[in-house]
Design a protein around this motif. Structure first.
Motif, mmCIF file in Angstrom:
data_model
loop_
_atom_site.group_PDB
_atom_site.id
_atom_site.type_symbol
_atom_site.label_atom_id
_atom_site.label_comp_id
_atom_site.label_asym_id
_atom_site.label_seq_id
_atom_site.Cartn_x
_atom_site.Cartn_y
_atom_site.Cartn_z
ATOM 1 N N ASP A 252 0.795 -1.233 0.000
ATOM 2 C CA ASP A 252 0.000 0.000 0.000
ATOM 3 C C ASP A 252 0.830 1.287 0.000
ATOM 4 O O ASP A 252 0.442 2.255 -0.662
ATOM 5 C CB ASP A 252 -0.960 -0.013 1.188
ATOM 6 N N PRO A 253 1.976 1.376 0.711
ATOM 7 C CA PRO A 253 2.696 2.658 0.769
ATOM 8 C C PRO A 253 3.152 3.198 -0.579
ATOM 9 O O PRO A 253 3.423 4.394 -0.687
ATOM 10 C CB PRO A 253 3.893 2.329 1.676
ATOM 11 N N VAL A 254 3.259 2.362 -1.613
ATOM 12 C CA VAL A 254 3.718 2.890 -2.910
ATOM 13 C C VAL A 254 2.730 3.907 -3.468
ATOM 14 O O VAL A 254 3.100 4.745 -4.305
ATOM 15 C CB VAL A 254 3.944 1.761 -3.944
ATOM 16 N N PHE A 255 1.485 3.865 -3.012
ATOM 17 C CA PHE A 255 0.477 4.793 -3.524
ATOM 18 C C PHE A 255 0.448 6.110 -2.747
ATOM 19 O O PHE A 255 -0.379 6.979 -3.035
ATOM 20 C CB PHE A 255 -0.903 4.132 -3.508
ATOM 21 N N ASN A 256 1.344 6.257 -1.776
ATOM 22 C CA ASN A 256 1.470 7.554 -1.100
ATOM 23 C C ASN A 256 2.188 8.560 -1.996
ATOM 24 O O ASN A 256 2.164 9.761 -1.712
ATOM 25 C CB ASN A 256 2.258 7.403 0.203
ATOM 26 N N GLN A 257 2.855 8.062 -3.024
ATOM 27 C CA GLN A 257 3.621 8.915 -3.933
ATOM 28 C C GLN A 257 3.062 8.771 -5.341
ATOM 29 O O GLN A 257 2.770 7.665 -5.793
ATOM 30 C CB GLN A 257 5.100 8.524 -3.937
ATOM 31 N N VAL A 258 2.945 9.887 -6.057
ATOM 32 C CA VAL A 258 2.445 9.884 -7.423
ATOM 33 C C VAL A 258 3.500 10.507 -8.332
ATOM 34 O O VAL A 258 3.995 11.602 -8.060
ATOM 35 C CB VAL A 258 1.121 10.657 -7.545
ATOM 36 N N THR A 259 3.865 9.792 -9.395
ATOM 37 C CA THR A 259 4.805 10.319 -10.381
ATOM 38 C C THR A 259 4.076 10.775 -11.636
ATOM 39 O O THR A 259 4.360 11.835 -12.186
ATOM 40 C CB THR A 259 5.847 9.237 -10.758
ATOM 41 N N ASP A 260 3.147 9.975 -12.095
ATOM 42 C CA ASP A 260 2.393 10.269 -13.310
ATOM 43 C C ASP A 260 0.921 10.465 -12.943
ATOM 44 O O ASP A 260 0.225 9.496 -12.654
ATOM 45 C CB ASP A 260 2.550 9.127 -14.313
ATOM 46 N N MET A 333 9.234 -10.137 -4.756
ATOM 47 C CA MET A 333 8.319 -9.306 -5.547
ATOM 48 C C MET A 333 8.910 -7.899 -5.598
ATOM 49 O O MET A 333 9.401 -7.393 -4.582
ATOM 50 C CB MET A 333 6.931 -9.235 -4.912
ATOM 51 N N ILE A 334 8.850 -7.277 -6.770
ATOM 52 C CA ILE A 334 9.360 -5.912 -6.931
ATOM 53 C C ILE A 334 8.268 -5.087 -7.592
ATOM 54 O O ILE A 334 7.936 -5.311 -8.762
ATOM 55 C CB ILE A 334 10.646 -5.874 -7.775
ATOM 56 N N ALA A 335 7.697 -4.164 -6.851
ATOM 57 C CA ALA A 335 6.672 -3.264 -7.389
ATOM 58 C C ALA A 335 7.367 -2.077 -8.029
ATOM 59 O O ALA A 335 8.134 -1.369 -7.366
ATOM 60 C CB ALA A 335 5.731 -2.800 -6.280
ATOM 61 N N VAL A 336 7.120 -1.859 -9.317
ATOM 62 C CA VAL A 336 7.840 -0.838 -10.080
ATOM 63 C C VAL A 336 6.866 0.210 -10.609
ATOM 64 O O VAL A 336 5.878 -0.116 -11.271
ATOM 65 C CB VAL A 336 8.615 -1.468 -11.261
ATOM 66 N N ASP A 337 7.155 1.456 -10.288
ATOM 67 C CA ASP A 337 6.422 2.586 -10.838
ATOM 68 C C ASP A 337 7.168 3.032 -12.095
ATOM 69 O O ASP A 337 8.146 3.775 -12.016
ATOM 70 C CB ASP A 337 6.364 3.722 -9.813
ATOM 71 N N LEU A 338 6.743 2.537 -13.259
ATOM 72 C CA LEU A 338 7.496 2.771 -14.493
ATOM 73 C C LEU A 338 7.728 4.244 -14.805
ATOM 74 O O LEU A 338 8.813 4.606 -15.279
ATOM 75 C CB LEU A 338 6.803 2.073 -15.668
ATOM 76 N N PRO A 339 6.758 5.155 -14.585
ATOM 77 C CA PRO A 339 7.037 6.563 -14.889
ATOM 78 C C PRO A 339 8.179 7.157 -14.074
ATOM 79 O O PRO A 339 8.743 8.189 -14.464
ATOM 80 C CB PRO A 339 5.706 7.257 -14.569
ATOM 81 N N SER A 340 8.528 6.538 -12.935
ATOM 82 C CA SER A 340 9.608 7.084 -12.098
ATOM 83 C C SER A 340 10.966 6.475 -12.424
ATOM 84 O O SER A 340 11.970 6.831 -11.813
ATOM 85 C CB SER A 340 9.292 6.838 -10.617
ATOM 86 N N PHE A 341 11.028 5.547 -13.391
ATOM 87 C CA PHE A 341 12.230 4.753 -13.657
ATOM 88 C C PHE A 341 12.705 5.060 -15.072
ATOM 89 O O PHE A 341 11.996 4.811 -16.034
ATOM 90 C CB PHE A 341 11.868 3.273 -13.493
ATOM 91 N N ASN A 342 13.895 5.627 -15.213
ATOM 92 C CA ASN A 342 14.438 6.010 -16.517
ATOM 93 C C ASN A 342 15.817 5.408 -16.720
ATOM 94 O O ASN A 342 16.509 5.068 -15.760
ATOM 95 C CB ASN A 342 14.562 7.532 -16.644
#
Length: 400
Positions: A252-260, A333-342
């Motif tokens: 759940d904590p990954v949704f505390n941050q928004v990149t896109d 398991m690795i949850a990846v926020d693709l818009p934050s990864f370049n």
């Protein structure tokens, strides 16, 4: 010479054409994503020097915590833990009483002065350790210009890493006709390309930053995704059993941050094969299902997990299965926020291929062989590490 009917038992060794397929089958760890799969999903930019990074700002939401109780609804001098980011003119709301207080002065890093009951709620005693949240500001007509509040940017650095892999076959081997696969040089070249891709993929996940020298020349390693997740506090070691409530708490904590802002509530969940089975066990034990009449298929297969605040698209990554289903990677398991990864490649260093002794290619020290070297220089940028997560030790699913 023999007088007999010619049969397969008469054939000399290797006389008959071998029954091989046209290509060599490369056995890969099972998974739906191709190797080097992460980089194929990422945006790219240019690194202008080996030290590459960016500046980041995190939005400020001012608040203070009382470091001494306020005895009544009249006192105006408050002792706080830290008055950083608090300015005169801000309105604070006491979390327990909902009283609004207007900041009139900031006397020191641990002291503020307020006007009480600046709203419909009357002043009252406030206990120690209560948080006062900033809920806006207000100024009188013809007021003087207020103080400014600034967000100090943070510099995030990473280093480009040079990846090199070589393929080579002897001149004799190149001239040899083979009964399986392509020519020896093409097979060696294909293997090299695969090794190169896998090496980059591993570094994107597991890299750790380093800058030093080797053989009197600069030597650098980049920081990978997992190391940056750990630094941001996003890594969770699961217990011997994991139920839905525990899985939700870890992700759940990954949704505390928004990149896109266009896709704020979606992540890719790369898993090993063992971890994916644990997810299915959790889903199965926390669901009800029945078999319909005349069905020709049986079983459950989940490709998406929906949590109250977002969804995860499950992708089994073959790299995490590389060492077998009981290895620690397979339980990850690795949850990846693709818009934050370049990815950032050095100019002109996006997988160069330099061949030797091939047609039109320079001779390499006169060696009786042909070959080539693949070279890439790049780094990864994770611009919002808290929007990603790593879960380890997925061992067994449970209800709950």
């Amino acid at each position: 010479m023999a007088v007999a009917t010619w049969n397969t038992g008469t054939n000399p060794t290797d006389y008959a054409k071998k029954s091989f397929s046209a290509l060599i089958t490369r056995l890969m760890p099972n998974g739906q994503a191709p190797l080097f799969g992460i980089s194929s999903m990422l945006k790219e930019e240019t690194a202008f020097q080996p030290e590459h990074g960016f500046w980041t700002k995190t939005m400020i939401f001012p608040s203070v915590v009382l470091n001494a109780a306020v005895a009544d609804g009249v006192a105006t001098a408050f002792t706080v833990v830290d008055s950083t980011n608090i300015l005169p003119g801000m309105i604070l709301e006491a979390d327990t009483t909902r009283e609004h207080l207007l900041v009139t002065a900031v006397g020191s890093p641990t002291a503020i002065t307020v006007a009480r009951a600046q709203g419909t709620v009357a002043g009252a005693a406030i206990a120690n350790s209560v948080r006062l949240y900033m809920v806006g500001n207000a100024y009188e007509e013809a007021s003087t210009r207020p103080q400014s509040l600034v967000i100090v940017p943070t510099r995030v650095l990473n280093y480009t890493q040079i990846f090199r892999n070589t393929w080579m076959v002897s001149g004799t081997s190149q001239a040899t006709s083979v009964i399986v696969g392509g020519s020896p040089d093409s097979e060696s070249r294909n293997d090299c390309a695969m090794f190169h891709a896998v090496d980059i993929e591993k570094a994107l996940l597991f890299g750790q930053t380093l800058t030093t020298t080797r053989n009197n020349f600069p030597f650098r390693c980049m920081n990978g995704l997992i190391n940056q997740i750990i630094a941001a506090g996003g890594a969770t070691a699961l217990a011997a059993t994991t139920n839905y409530t525990q899985l939700e708490a870890a992700l759940d904590p990954v949704f505390n941050q928004v990149t896109d802002p266009k896709n704020p509530n979606e992540r890719i969940l790369f898993t090993g094969g063992f971890a994916r089975r644990v997810i299915h066990t959790i889903c199965r034990l926390n669901s009800q299902y029945e078999i319909e009449n005349q069905t020709t298929e049986w079983g459950l297969q989940f490709d998406t997990i929906k949590l109250p605040r977002g969804r995860f698209n499950i992708v089994e990554h073959p790299l995490l299965n590389a060492f077998g289903q009981t290895a620690s990677w397979a339980k990850m398991m690795i949850a990846v926020d693709l818009p934050s990864f370049n990815l950032a490649y050095m100019t002109g260093r996006k997988t160069q291929s330099r061949e030797f002794n091939m047609a039109g290619a320079p001779v390499d020290n006169g060696i009786d062989a042909v070959g080539g070297t693949l070279t890439s220089e790049l780094t990864c940028l994770v611009k919002n590490p808290p929007a990603n997560a790593q879960l380890t030790n997925a061992t067994a699913g449970a209800a709950g």
